[in-house]
Enzyme design. Sequence first.
Site, PDB file in Angstrom:
ATOM      1  N   TYR A 147      -7.585  16.254  42.243  1.00 44.01           N
ATOM      2  CA  TYR A 147      -8.783  16.117  41.412  1.00 44.01           C
ATOM      3  C   TYR A 147      -9.687  17.308  41.662  1.00 44.01           C
ATOM      4  O   TYR A 147      -9.950  17.663  42.810  1.00 44.01           O
ATOM      5  CB  TYR A 147      -9.516  14.818  41.775  1.00 44.01           C
ATOM      6  CG  TYR A 147     -10.785  14.580  40.987  1.00 44.01           C
ATOM      7  CD1 TYR A 147     -10.748  14.334  39.614  1.00 44.01           C
ATOM      8  CD2 TYR A 147     -12.032  14.589  41.615  1.00 44.01           C
ATOM      9  CE1 TYR A 147     -11.913  14.102  38.900  1.00 44.01           C
ATOM     10  CE2 TYR A 147     -13.203  14.347  40.903  1.00 44.01           C
ATOM     11  CZ  TYR A 147     -13.139  14.107  39.548  1.00 44.01           C
ATOM     12  OH  TYR A 147     -14.296  13.865  38.836  1.00 44.01           O
ATOM     13  N   ASP A 175      -9.361  24.237  46.289  1.00 40.84           N
ATOM     14  CA  ASP A 175     -10.448  23.293  46.075  1.00 40.84           C
ATOM     15  C   ASP A 175     -10.683  22.579  47.396  1.00 40.84           C
ATOM     16  O   ASP A 175      -9.961  21.655  47.771  1.00 40.84           O
ATOM     17  CB  ASP A 175     -10.092  22.301  44.966  1.00 40.84           C
ATOM     18  CG  ASP A 175     -11.232  21.311  44.727  1.00 40.84           C
ATOM     19  OD1 ASP A 175     -12.171  21.270  45.544  1.00 40.84           O
ATOM     20  OD2 ASP A 175     -11.176  20.576  43.726  1.00 40.84           O
ATOM     21  N   LYS A 199     -19.492  18.414  48.636  1.00 41.74           N
ATOM     22  CA  LYS A 199     -19.579  17.329  49.620  1.00 41.74           C
ATOM     23  C   LYS A 199     -20.274  17.747  50.933  1.00 41.74           C
ATOM     24  O   LYS A 199     -21.492  17.779  50.948  1.00 41.74           O
ATOM     25  CB  LYS A 199     -18.204  16.701  49.816  1.00 41.74           C
ATOM     26  CG  LYS A 199     -17.714  16.106  48.465  1.00 41.74           C
ATOM     27  CD  LYS A 199     -16.570  15.146  48.551  1.00 41.74           C
ATOM     28  CE  LYS A 199     -16.430  14.403  47.223  1.00 41.74           C
ATOM     29  NZ  LYS A 199     -15.300  14.772  46.391  1.00 41.74           N
TER      30      LYS A 199
HETATM   31  C1  LIG Z   1     -15.237  15.159  44.892  1.00 44.17           C
HETATM   32  C2  LIG Z   1     -14.332  16.241  44.465  1.00 44.17           C
HETATM   33  C3  LIG Z   1     -14.617  17.072  43.363  1.00 44.17           C
HETATM   34  C4  LIG Z   1     -15.751  16.804  42.424  1.00 44.17           C
HETATM   35  O1  LIG Z   1     -16.985  16.930  43.036  1.00 44.17           O
HETATM   36  P1  LIG Z   1     -18.265  16.212  42.364  1.00 44.17           P
HETATM   37  O2  LIG Z   1     -19.398  16.644  43.211  1.00 44.17           O
HETATM   38  O3  LIG Z   1     -17.981  14.740  42.385  1.00 44.17           O
HETATM   39  O4  LIG Z   1     -18.353  16.721  40.963  1.00 44.17           O
HETATM   40  C5  LIG Z   1     -13.783  18.138  43.117  1.00 44.17           C
HETATM   41  N1  LIG Z   1     -12.715  18.392  43.900  1.00 44.17           N
HETATM   42  C6  LIG Z   1     -12.404  17.620  44.947  1.00 44.17           C
HETATM   43  C7  LIG Z   1     -11.226  17.959  45.794  1.00 44.17           C
HETATM   44  C8  LIG Z   1     -13.183  16.510  45.255  1.00 44.17           C
HETATM   45  O5  LIG Z   1     -12.832  15.721  46.271  1.00 44.17           O
END
Ligand SMILES: *Cc1c(COP(=O)(O)O)cnc(C)c1O
Length: 429
Positions: A142, A237, A270
């Site tokens: 994601y 990511d 995060k």
């Molecule tokens: C949480 C998450 C996102 C999205 O971040 P948001 O602040 O919720 O938009 C993107 N990539 C990864 C790997 C994530 O865990």
Amino acid sequence: MNSNEQLFQRAQGVIPGGVNSPVRAFRAVGGTPRFIQRAQGAYMWDAEGTKYIDYIGSWGPMILGHGHPAVLDAVHQAAADGFSFGAPTEREVELAEAIIDLVPSVEQVRLVSSGTEAGMSAIRLARGATGRSKIVKFEGCYHGHADALLVKAGSGLATFGFPTSAGVPAEVVQHTLVLEYNNIEQLEACFKAQGDEIACVMIEPICGNMNFVRASVPFMKRLRELCTQHGAMLAFDEVMTGFRVALGGAQSVYAKLIPGFEPDMSVFGKVIGGGMPLAAFGSTKKVMSQLAPLGPVYQAGTLSGNPVATACGLATLKEISRPGFYDALAARTQSLVAGLTKVAQDAGVPFVGDSEGGMFGFFFASELPQNYSVVMATDKERFNRFFHGMLDRGVYLAPALYEAGFVSAAHTEADIAATVAAAAEALRS
Ligand SMILES: *Cc1c(COP(=O)(O)O)cnc(C)c1O
């Protein structure tokens, strides 16, 4: 006093599904979501006053636990000085410097407000910098909810994906290729067919959005080689793994296993906001100079680099940079996974778990899954019963079998022991 159920009913009248992010609605596990009133350290209390040991930590950001005094101080002070100016501040420079210091592959960063925004901007930048259109993602990873990323694999090898959301036209995902995680053969075939058209490959190096699945070392090594050979950017990511699995993120974990390993681009979120809306993407100076106002790739944000959020992020980074922080966090997390594994074995339940730093995952299965379809084929009924069994015993795990768990520095050995004891009970019943 309002009950969780009353609040949920009221919420459903005015907010779609009663929640502002779908997983909170407990759809995967059933039951009523807990409306959280406050949190402190490793604990949260819901609207009915019930206390939980929190293993979500706001999905990762709360690595110090809730309400850490130094972070709270920094936020109070920043808020008193002003919420937002729409002009540059010294704290943004400090936070950028702190991130660059900790992540050697990153020479410059731009701050934004969410992981979605960071991932979306990183892809635009990769396309702008390479002059190519195609991007590769892996099933189960994601990267936020940007249109081009809401896509699943089509049938057959390396075909273009299909949108996974209504409202995303097929044309918008026509440049997104979706491959199976940890599948070297498919990766090689994809690069052979169209490697020179790929702007970037985006990957969650340790994937927390399919519970907890590591990219294997041979897979990561081959991915790096192919990207380099074909001039595609490798975008990590690290919104979840950054400053969570190690101070240098997952890339520092792979750099130990693959000599000289570095991604070309990194996305953070995060933990770097410490619970405030803050995220970032970064790369070399050369690539980042393609961004406006220097270069032709547009990107902007009214609240980007927000002074209160940067204060929260900086204070958090300062605490986690203390020597020994990750050793202690990793030991605590390992002891949780070991404890859960032991009581599952005692109960005769197939169970496997894994962790890195303060991030963990577990499956009701006999071996660790390597990709999304295997994760989704693990025992969902058992997971859901276990989830509710734990919640009833005051342990708040992620409400879906495809989500990772998080331990904070505020979790004590006693919290871990209480969690393992709850698991033993839940598994027996
Ligand atoms: C949480 C998450 C996102 C999205 O971040 P948001 O602040 O919720 O938009 C993107 N990539 C990864 C790997 C994530 O865990």
